[in-house]
Design a protein around this motif. Structure first.
Motif, short mmCIF file in Angstrom:
data_model
loop_
_atom_site.label_atom_id
_atom_site.label_comp_id
_atom_site.label_asym_id
_atom_site.label_seq_id
_atom_site.Cartn_x
_atom_site.Cartn_y
_atom_site.Cartn_z
N GLY A 100 32.13 23.99 25.14
CA GLY A 100 33.28 23.75 26.01
C GLY A 100 34.26 24.89 26.06
O GLY A 100 34.82 25.20 27.13
N HIS A 101 34.50 25.56 24.93
CA HIS A 101 35.48 26.65 24.93
C HIS A 101 34.97 27.85 25.75
O HIS A 101 35.76 28.59 26.34
CB HIS A 101 35.83 27.08 23.50
N LEU A 102 33.64 28.02 25.82
CA LEU A 102 33.09 29.08 26.65
C LEU A 102 33.27 28.77 28.14
O LEU A 102 33.56 29.66 28.95
CB LEU A 102 31.61 29.28 26.34
N LEU A 103 33.10 27.50 28.50
CA LEU A 103 33.30 27.09 29.89
C LEU A 103 34.76 27.29 30.29
O LEU A 103 35.05 27.73 31.41
CB LEU A 103 32.87 25.64 30.07
N LEU A 104 35.69 26.96 29.39
CA LEU A 104 37.10 27.20 29.68
C LEU A 104 37.36 28.69 29.88
O LEU A 104 38.12 29.09 30.77
CB LEU A 104 37.96 26.66 28.53
N GLY A 105 36.71 29.51 29.06
CA GLY A 105 36.85 30.95 29.21
C GLY A 105 36.41 31.43 30.58
O GLY A 105 37.02 32.34 31.17
N VAL B 244 36.49 29.63 33.39
CA VAL B 244 37.51 29.22 34.36
C VAL B 244 38.63 30.24 34.38
O VAL B 244 39.06 30.71 35.45
CB VAL B 244 38.08 27.82 34.01
N VAL B 245 39.09 30.64 33.21
CA VAL B 245 40.19 31.61 33.11
C VAL B 245 39.76 32.96 33.69
O VAL B 245 40.50 33.58 34.47
CB VAL B 245 40.63 31.77 31.65
N ALA B 246 38.57 33.43 33.32
CA ALA B 246 38.10 34.73 33.78
C ALA B 246 37.97 34.78 35.30
O ALA B 246 38.40 35.75 35.95
CB ALA B 246 36.75 35.05 33.14
N THR B 247 37.39 33.74 35.89
CA THR B 247 37.17 33.73 37.34
C THR B 247 38.49 33.55 38.10
O THR B 247 38.72 34.20 39.12
CB THR B 247 36.19 32.62 37.74
N ALA B 248 39.35 32.68 37.60
CA ALA B 248 40.65 32.48 38.25
C ALA B 248 41.45 33.78 38.26
O ALA B 248 42.06 34.16 39.27
CB ALA B 248 41.44 31.38 37.54
N GLY B 249 41.42 34.50 37.15
CA GLY B 249 42.14 35.77 37.09
C GLY B 249 41.57 36.81 38.03
O GLY B 249 42.31 37.58 38.66
N LEU B 250 40.25 36.83 38.15
CA LEU B 250 39.61 37.79 39.06
C LEU B 250 39.99 37.51 40.51
O LEU B 250 40.35 38.44 41.26
CB LEU B 250 38.09 37.73 38.90
N ILE B 251 39.93 36.25 40.91
CA ILE B 251 40.30 35.88 42.28
C ILE B 251 41.77 36.17 42.54
O ILE B 251 42.15 36.70 43.60
CB ILE B 251 39.98 34.40 42.54
N TRP C 59 37.06 40.92 26.44
CA TRP C 59 37.62 40.77 25.10
C TRP C 59 38.56 39.58 24.97
O TRP C 59 38.66 38.99 23.90
CB TRP C 59 38.36 42.06 24.71
N PHE C 60 39.29 39.23 26.04
CA PHE C 60 40.27 38.16 25.85
C PHE C 60 39.75 36.78 26.26
O PHE C 60 40.44 35.78 26.08
CB PHE C 60 41.60 38.47 26.57
N THR C 61 38.53 36.70 26.82
CA THR C 61 37.95 35.39 27.11
C THR C 61 36.80 35.12 26.14
O THR C 61 36.07 36.03 25.76
CB THR C 61 37.41 35.30 28.55
N SER C 62 36.64 33.86 25.78
CA SER C 62 35.59 33.48 24.82
C SER C 62 34.19 33.67 25.37
O SER C 62 33.23 33.84 24.62
CB SER C 62 35.79 32.01 24.43
N SER C 63 34.06 33.67 26.69
CA SER C 63 32.74 33.77 27.33
C SER C 63 32.31 35.19 27.62
O SER C 63 31.23 35.42 28.14
CB SER C 63 32.77 32.99 28.65
N THR C 64 33.15 36.17 27.32
CA THR C 64 32.98 37.59 27.68
C THR C 64 32.93 37.80 29.19
O THR C 64 32.34 38.76 29.67
CB THR C 64 31.74 38.25 27.02
N SER C 65 33.53 36.89 29.93
CA SER C 65 33.82 37.07 31.35
C SER C 65 32.61 37.40 32.22
O SER C 65 32.48 38.50 32.71
CB SER C 65 34.88 38.16 31.54
N PHE C 66 31.74 36.40 32.44
CA PHE C 66 30.73 36.56 33.47
C PHE C 66 31.43 36.54 34.83
O PHE C 66 31.26 37.44 35.64
CB PHE C 66 29.72 35.41 33.41
#
Length: 259
Positions: free
Chosen positions: A153-158, A160-167, A195-202
């Motif tokens: 779950g924490h990777l999935l949250l990462g 969401v954060v990574a994609t929202a920031g990119l958009i 580095w700042f997202t748990s998923s390494t930002s796909f």
């Protein structure tokens, strides 16, 4: 209209025809845009997967492996956006393509539905080809499903954060007429998000699919792909909502009554 210049002998030399003032420049052919998106996404995934393989062969330090992988991605993405941005917009990402189509539905400025329907398959095919190419360059099996589970779950949250920031970044630059900074800004953001997202930002559905085809450092297990894509699309919606809120167009001041 044709512009002429005089040679050293005084005779006129015809130059290339120039568009008439106010003329609409010709649109880039859709096949060229599709090719740019396919090639750009393939090159991006090749950079991500290839640098990951190289890093694991050079060191066993996981932190150093991630540093090598992120730096290669930053430089590669910046170059690809600079090169292909004038052709297709350099999306390399279905989330970006769909977000641009959605925002362009009323204004008409941006990707059309027909273009989006061509971009997305091109990006997915390119991502798979890039993963296969990277494996081939390093003598890995051309297609081997990844065993790297990323379903927590924490990777999935990462994601969401990574994609929202990119958009938010891309469309914020567009709203403020600063898209000329996109190569540096987008590449820098992705490098930081490693580095700042748990998923390494796909932060990219096509790249996610492509990385399932390689059982290497950058891979993702096929069973984790659907979850990643789902939260990436959620992140895109969140990003567009933030753009609408933060970059809300100002209202003209009401006219003051005459004294």
């Amino acid at each position: 209209m044709t512009v002429t210049h005089e040679s050293a002998t005084g005779s006129p030399i015809a130059a290339e025809p120039q568009p008439a003032p106010g003329a609409i420049p010709p649109r880039t052919p859709l096949v060229a845009k599709a090719a740019a998106e396919l090639f750009g996404t393939a090159a991006l995934v090749a950079v991500v997967v290839g640098s990951g393989i190289q890093a694991t062969e050079l060191t066993h330090d996981v932190g150093l492996q991630l540093l090598v992988n992120s730096l290669a991605t930053v430089f590669g993405l910046g170059v690809l956006i600079t090169l292909l941005g004038p052709v297709s917009g350099a999306h390399f990402n279905p989330a970006v393509t769909l977000a641009e189509w959605w925002t362009a539905r009323r204004s008409g400025a941006g990707v059309t539905l027909r273009e989006a329907a061509v971009y997305v398959p091109a990006q997915i095919v390119g991502a798979i080809a890039g993963a296969v190419l990277a494996d081939a360059m390093f003598g890995e099996p051309l297609v081997k499903w990844s065993t790297h589970d990323r379903s927590a779950g924490h990777l999935l949250l990462g994601e969401v954060v990574a994609t929202a920031g990119l958009i938010l970044l891309i469309f914020g630059l567009a709203r403020t007429d600063r898209l000329r900074f996109a190569p540096v800004a987008v590449a820098s953001y992705i490098g930081a998000a490693y580095w700042f997202t748990s998923s390494t930002s796909f932060a990219n559905p096509a790249v996610t699919i492509g990385r399932a085809f390689t059982d290497t450092f950058a891979g993702i297990a096929p069973g984790s792909v659907a979850g990643f894509i789902g939260v990436q699309l959620v992140g895109a919606v969140v990003g567009l909502a933030l753009v609408a809120l933060i970059f809300m167009p100002g209202r003209e001041a009401a006219e003051q009554p005459a004294a």
